[in-house]
Design a protein around this motif. Structure first.
Motif, PDB file in Angstrom:
ATOM      1  N   THR A  33       0.833  -1.208   0.000  1.00 18.35           N
ATOM      2  CA  THR A  33       0.000   0.000   0.000  1.00 18.35           C
ATOM      3  C   THR A  33       0.862   1.250   0.000  1.00 18.35           C
ATOM      4  O   THR A  33       0.583   2.225  -0.724  1.00 18.35           O
ATOM      5  CB  THR A  33      -0.923  -0.006   1.222  1.00 18.35           C
ATOM      6  N   LEU A  34       1.902   1.252   0.816  1.00 15.44           N
ATOM      7  CA  LEU A  34       2.815   2.393   0.842  1.00 15.44           C
ATOM      8  C   LEU A  34       3.483   2.602  -0.510  1.00 15.44           C
ATOM      9  O   LEU A  34       3.626   3.744  -0.981  1.00 15.44           O
ATOM     10  CB  LEU A  34       3.876   2.175   1.932  1.00 15.44           C
ATOM     11  N   ARG A  35       3.882   1.509  -1.141  1.00 16.68           N
ATOM     12  CA  ARG A  35       4.527   1.615  -2.445  1.00 16.68           C
ATOM     13  C   ARG A  35       3.571   2.231  -3.474  1.00 16.68           C
ATOM     14  O   ARG A  35       3.947   3.110  -4.259  1.00 16.68           O
ATOM     15  CB  ARG A  35       4.992   0.242  -2.910  1.00 16.68           C
ATOM     16  N   GLY A  36       2.305   1.796  -3.458  1.00 14.71           N
ATOM     17  CA  GLY A  36       1.339   2.326  -4.410  1.00 14.71           C
ATOM     18  C   GLY A  36       1.062   3.804  -4.211  1.00 14.71           C
ATOM     19  O   GLY A  36       1.045   4.585  -5.173  1.00 14.71           O
ATOM     20  N   HIS A  37       0.883   4.242  -2.974  1.00 19.35           N
ATOM     21  CA  HIS A  37       0.622   5.655  -2.711  1.00 19.35           C
ATOM     22  C   HIS A  37       1.837   6.522  -3.047  1.00 19.35           C
ATOM     23  O   HIS A  37       1.685   7.649  -3.541  1.00 19.35           O
ATOM     24  CB  HIS A  37       0.222   5.850  -1.255  1.00 19.35           C
ATOM     25  N   SER A  38       3.029   6.017  -2.779  1.00 23.51           N
ATOM     26  CA  SER A  38       4.235   6.794  -3.076  1.00 23.51           C
ATOM     27  C   SER A  38       4.395   6.988  -4.583  1.00 23.51           C
ATOM     28  O   SER A  38       4.690   8.099  -5.055  1.00 23.51           O
ATOM     29  CB  SER A  38       5.466   6.094  -2.492  1.00 23.51           C
ATOM     30  N   LEU A  39       4.181   5.925  -5.343  1.00 22.62           N
ATOM     31  CA  LEU A  39       4.280   6.044  -6.805  1.00 22.62           C
ATOM     32  C   LEU A  39       3.183   6.949  -7.363  1.00 22.62           C
ATOM     33  O   LEU A  39       3.425   7.730  -8.296  1.00 22.62           O
ATOM     34  CB  LEU A  39       4.199   4.653  -7.438  1.00 22.62           C
ATOM     35  N   ARG A  40       1.987   6.847  -6.800  1.00 23.01           N
ATOM     36  CA  ARG A  40       0.889   7.687  -7.271  1.00 23.01           C
ATOM     37  C   ARG A  40       1.171   9.159  -6.975  1.00 23.01           C
ATOM     38  O   ARG A  40       0.891  10.041  -7.807  1.00 23.01           O
ATOM     39  CB  ARG A  40      -0.400   7.248  -6.585  1.00 23.01           C
ATOM     40  N   PHE A  41       1.747   9.459  -5.809  1.00 21.41           N
ATOM     41  CA  PHE A  41       2.091  10.840  -5.479  1.00 21.41           C
ATOM     42  C   PHE A  41       3.124  11.394  -6.450  1.00 21.41           C
ATOM     43  O   PHE A  41       2.983  12.523  -6.948  1.00 21.41           O
ATOM     44  CB  PHE A  41       2.624  10.921  -4.049  1.00 21.41           C
ATOM     45  N   ARG A  42       4.167  10.600  -6.741  1.00 18.72           N
ATOM     46  CA  ARG A  42       5.184  11.078  -7.667  1.00 18.72           C
ATOM     47  C   ARG A  42       4.604  11.267  -9.069  1.00 18.72           C
ATOM     48  O   ARG A  42       4.945  12.233  -9.773  1.00 18.72           O
ATOM     49  CB  ARG A  42       6.358  10.105  -7.709  1.00 18.72           C
ATOM     50  N   GLU A  43       3.712  10.382  -9.482  1.00 22.61           N
ATOM     51  CA  GLU A  43       3.091  10.502 -10.800  1.00 22.61           C
ATOM     52  C   GLU A  43       2.252  11.776 -10.907  1.00 22.61           C
ATOM     53  O   GLU A  43       2.346  12.521 -11.895  1.00 22.61           O
ATOM     54  CB  GLU A  43       2.227   9.270 -11.066  1.00 22.61           C
ATOM     55  N   LEU A  44       1.442  12.050  -9.883  1.00 25.63           N
ATOM     56  CA  LEU A  44       0.617  13.261  -9.898  1.00 25.63           C
ATOM     57  C   LEU A  44       1.475  14.517  -9.807  1.00 25.63           C
ATOM     58  O   LEU A  44       1.179  15.533 -10.457  1.00 25.63           O
ATOM     59  CB  LEU A  44      -0.393  13.217  -8.752  1.00 25.63           C
ATOM     60  N   ALA A  45       2.539  14.478  -9.008  1.00 30.38           N
ATOM     61  CA  ALA A  45       3.425  15.632  -8.889  1.00 30.38           C
ATOM     62  C   ALA A  45       4.111  15.932 -10.217  1.00 30.38           C
ATOM     63  O   ALA A  45       4.222  17.103 -10.631  1.00 30.38           O
ATOM     64  CB  ALA A  45       4.452  15.387  -7.787  1.00 30.38           C
ATOM     65  N   ASN A  46       4.561  14.904 -10.908  1.00 30.10           N
ATOM     66  CA  ASN A  46       5.171  15.119 -12.226  1.00 30.10           C
ATOM     67  C   ASN A  46       4.150  15.628 -13.241  1.00 30.10           C
ATOM     68  O   ASN A  46       4.476  16.429 -14.134  1.00 30.10           O
ATOM     69  CB  ASN A  46       5.802  13.816 -12.726  1.00 30.10           C
ATOM     70  N   GLU A  47       2.916  15.188 -13.111  1.00 32.82           N
ATOM     71  CA  GLU A  47       1.857  15.676 -14.008  1.00 32.82           C
ATOM     72  C   GLU A  47       1.609  17.165 -13.794  1.00 32.82           C
ATOM     73  O   GLU A  47       1.460  17.923 -14.763  1.00 32.82           O
ATOM     74  CB  GLU A  47       0.586  14.875 -13.757  1.00 32.82           C
ATOM     75  N   VAL A  48       1.577  17.595 -12.543  1.00 37.86           N
ATOM     76  CA  VAL A  48       1.394  19.026 -12.250  1.00 37.86           C
ATOM     77  C   VAL A  48       2.582  19.832 -12.764  1.00 37.86           C
ATOM     78  O   VAL A  48       2.423  20.900 -13.378  1.00 37.86           O
ATOM     79  CB  VAL A  48       1.192  19.228 -10.736  1.00 37.86           C
TER      80      VAL A  48
END
Length: 607
Positions: A544-559
Motif C-alpha cells: 500500500t505504501l509503495r502504491g501511494h508513493s508512486l501515485r504521489f510522484r506521478e501526480l506531482a510530475n503531471e502538475v
C-alpha cells in the motif's frame, strides 16, 4: 553423540562473559574473567581485559563497608544492653557518667559499622547528629554540676568560667570519612560511564546490527537453489552429520514472515560432468602465505588454498551466460533504486556447496578465511574433510577450531546476509567507515564465530530475526521517502506566478495532497507496528505504501509538466523601456558611422 561415545565433530566452545541469547536478551557477567577473543594477528576491536568495566580495579582500593540497614537498629540495642550490664546495680552514676556511657555505646557501634563506609547509611548520619547534641548536653550538665558544687561550698564563681567538665576523648570521625565517600562517588561515576558504553555497544552490534549498503526488500516468495558440487567419494557431502539440507531448510524458513512462501531445491552434480564449470573452479583457486601464532606463542607462516570469490563469480556468470542456467539470483530488482524496481515477486538465491578433494592436504577456503560468502548473485560455500581445523581466531589464548565438514553455520549467516543484508555480529558499517568490535560476537546462534559446535536449535536468535524483518520495513520507508522527495523536487522546480494562476483549478492538486496524506499515514502505521515488534503487520502495509508513493510522484510530475510550458510560452515577449530603446539606437548609429567613416588602407600599385 556423546552418549554413543563418538565425539567426532564436537568442538569446545569459547568461555565468555558476554552472551546473546536465543530470545530478545543479552547478558554480561562483570565478575567473571578476564577473557579475550578475536583474530590472532592484525585484529581490530579484539575483546581484551579492559573491554568491560572491571569492578575489582575500580572499587578494590576502597575499604569495605559491612553495615546493613535491616539489622543496624537491633545491633545498636544489643550493644547498649551488653555495655550497661557491666555496670553494677549498686554503682551510683550521675548524669555526666550516664551520658559518657551512652557515648561509649555509640563509639563501639560506629567503629564496627560506620567507619570507612562506602555508601550512605542513614543510621550513621542520625547518630552523628545525635552525638553532637549529646556533646552539648554533656558540657551543659557538667557546668551545672560544678556550679552547684561551688554554690554549696559558698564560693563565688562565674557561670561560664572555671568549669572543667568530666569529658572523655571520643573519636567522632569514626562515623564515616567524607574522603572515602567522595572516592566511592568518583569510582561509581566511572563505572557507570563504562557500563553505559558497554550497553551502547550491545545495542549497536547485538540488538540493531548494521546492514549492508544496498536496500533489501521483502518478496512474496523466497526460492533457494542448493547446488552440491563434489569431486570425491570419501564422504557424503549432504549426510546428516555433515551438511544436512533438512536443517538448512528448517532454519531458513524462520527467516520468512507469515504469508511469505518458501522453497528449497537440492541439485547434486559431479564436477567432472561439466568441463566448463570445472575450468571455472580451477581458474579461481589461489594460494597465499598467512601468518599464524602457535599455542606456545611462536610465529609460523602457513600456506593456504582459497577460492577468489570475484574470479569464481565471473566464471560462473560466463557459464550462466552461455548455458542460461544456475545464476539467476537477485538482480537489479532486488537492490533497487526506485519503488517500481522493488516489486519483484520471487527472490531466487543460488547456493553453491563445493565439496572438493584435498590433493595437497590443505583445505580450500573462500577469500583466505571464510567457509561461506555472500556475493551479489549467489552464495558460495566450501566443504572440506578436516573436522578440527585451527582458524585465524583465538579465545583465551586458545585457537578456535572449526568443523570444515559441516559448514552449515557459516552458510546460514551468508544466506541471511544475501537475503536481508545482515552483517556478521562483529562488524558495524556506515556510509563512510566500517569498524569491528568482537565483544558481542558471542552466543549460541548461527552467526557466532566463538561457538563453533554444535549448531543450536533454533540457529537464529530472536534479535537476529527482528533485524531481518525490520530491515524490510526500513528499506521500504527509505525508498518511499526517496520517491516522495522526487515528486516534491519536481513541484519545487516550478514556481507559482500570475500566468499559471488560471490553470491552478484544472490541475490535480487535491489528489496530490490526498496521496501525500495517505503516504504519511502509512509511514506512521509502519513505525507503530515496528515499535510493537509486529513485523508481519508492518510488512503487510508495504505494498500500500509503495502504491501511494508512486501515485504521489506521478501526480506531482503531471502538475509540474502542466506548469512548465505555461511559464515558457506566456513569457516569451520582450518588454523594453524608452531608455533601453534610446541606448540601442545610439549604439546602432555609432556602429554605422564607424563602418562608413573608418580610414581605408591604400593598396600599393605594383607594375
Amino acid at each position: 553423540v556423546l552418549k554413543s561415545g563418538d565425539g567426532t565433530g564436537v568442538l569446545e566452545n569459547c568461555l565468555v562473559d558476554t552472551w546473546v541469547g536465543q530470545g530478545r536478551y543479552t547478558w554480561v557477567d562483570l565478575s567473571a574473567g578476564p577473557f579475550s577473543w578475536g583474530p590472532i594477528i592484525g585484529g581490530v576491536g579484539v575483546r581484551e581485559t579492559h573491554s568491560l568495566p572491571s569492578v575489582s580495579s575500580l572499587f578494590e582500593h576502597l575499604p569495605e563497608g559491612r553495615a546493613t540497614s535491616e539489622s543496624l537498629d537491633e545491633e545498636l540495642e544489643r550493644m547498649a544492653d551488653q555495655h550497661f550490664e557491666t555496670i553494677s546495680d549498686d554503682q551510683e552514676m550521675d548524669e555526666v557518667e550516664l551520658i559518657n556511657a551512652e557515648l561509649d555505646v555509640y563509639e563501639m557501634f560506629a567503629l564496627e559499622h560506620c567507619a570507612s563506609r562506602q555508601r550512605h547509611i542513614p543510621l550513621c548520619e542520625e547518630l552523628r547528629e545525635w552525638v553532637a547534641s549529646l556533646e552539648d548536653k554533656l558540657i551543659q550538665t557538667a557546668r551545672n554540676q560544678n556550679a552547684a558544687a561551688l554554690e554549696e561550698a559558698g564560693e563565688n564563681h562565674d557561670p561560664l568560667t572555671d568549669i572543667v567538665p568530666n569529658l572523655r576523648d571520643h573519636r567522632w570521625t569514626i562515623f564515616g570519612s567524607d574522603t572515602h565517600v567522595a572516592n566511592f562517588s568518583v569510582a561509581r561515576d566511572l563505572f557507570l560511564s563504562e557500563l553505559g558504553s558497554t550497553i551502547s555497544s550491545s545495542l549497536r552490534f547485538a540488538v540493531t546490527p548494521s546492514l549492508a549498503s544496498p536496500s533489501f526488500h521483502s518478496h512474496k516468495k523466497l526460492s533457494f537453489l542448493l547446488y552440491v558440487v563434489s569431486d570425491h567419494d570419501q564422504y557424503s557431502p549432504t549426510s546428516p552429520v555433515n551438511f544436512d539440507p533438512e536443517i538448512l531448510k528448517r532454519e531458513l524458513q524462520r527467516l520468512c514472515l507469515p504469508g511469505q512462501q518458501f522453497q528449497l531445491a537440492v541439485h547434486k552434480m559431479r564436477l567432472g560432468d561439466d568441463p566448463a564449470l570445472a575450468l571455472g573452479f580451477s581458474q579461481a583457486v589461489r594460494t597465499a602465505v598467512i601468518p599464524s601464532v602457535q599455542h606456545g606463542g611462536t610465529f609460523q607462516a602457513k600456506t593456504r588454498r582459497y577460492l577468489d570469490s570475484k574470479a569464481l563469480q565471473h566464471q560462473l556468470l560466463e557459464v550462466n551466460r552461455n548455458r542460461g542456467r544456475w545464476v539467476r539470483g537477485k538482480t537489479a530488482k532486488h537492490k533497487a533504486a526506485s519503488m517500481q524496481e522493488s516489486e519483484s515477486e520471487v527472490l531466487e538465491v543460488p547456493i553453491f556447496l563445493l565439496s572438493l578433494a584435498e590433493p595437497s592436504g590443505m583445505p580450500l577456503l573462500i577469500d583466505k578465511h571464510y567457509l561461506a560468502k555472500s556475493l551479489p548473485d549467489l552464495v558460495l560455500v566450501v566443504q572440506n574433510q578436516d573436522q578440527a581445523w585451527d582458524t585465524h581466531l583465538a579465545c583465551n589464548n586458545k585457537t578456535i577450531v572449526w568443523n570444515l565438514r559441516n559448514p552449515l553455520r557459516s552458510t546460514l549467516g551468508a544466506v541471511a546476509q544475501h537475503v536481508a543484508g545482515i552483517l556478521p555480529p562483529h562488524i558495524s558499517h556506515s556510509e563512510d567507515t566500517t569498524s569491528q568490535d568482537w565483544l558481542w560476537a558471542t552466543g549460541s546462534h548461527a552467526t557466532s564465530p566463538t561457538c563453533p559446535s554444535p549448531l543450536p536449535h533454533p540457529a537464529f536468535s530472536q534479535l537476529y530475526l527482528d533485524t531481518v524483518h525490520r530491515s524490510y520495513a526500513v528499506s521500504a520507508l527509505d525508498m518511499s521517502a526517496i520517491t516522495v522527495n522526487e515528486g516534491i523536487h519536481a513541484l519545487a522546480m516550478q514556481g507559482t506566478n500570475a500566468a499559471s494562476f488560471d490553470l491552478a483549478h484544472k490541475l490535480p492538486l487535491g489528489p496530490v495532497l490526498e496521496e501525500y496524506k495517505l503516504v504519511r499515514d502509512a509511514w506512521m502505521m509502519i513505525v507503530a507496528h515496528v515499535r510493537r515488534l509486529q513485523y508481519a503487520q508492518a510488512v503487510a502495509i508495504l505494498p500500500t505504501l509503495r502504491g501511494h508513493s508512486l501515485r504521489f510522484r506521478e501526480l506531482a510530475n503531471e502538475v509540474a509538466s502542466a506548469l512548465h510550458p505555461i511559464v515558457c510560452t506566456r513569457q516569451r515577449s520582450l518588454h523594453l523601456g524608452w531608455s533601453q530603446i534610446a541606448c540601442l539606437a545610439i549604439l546602432s548609429l555609432a556602429f554605422a558611422l564607424f563602418s562608413v567613416l573608418r580610414p581605408r588602407k591604400i593598396k600599393p600599385k605594383i607594375n
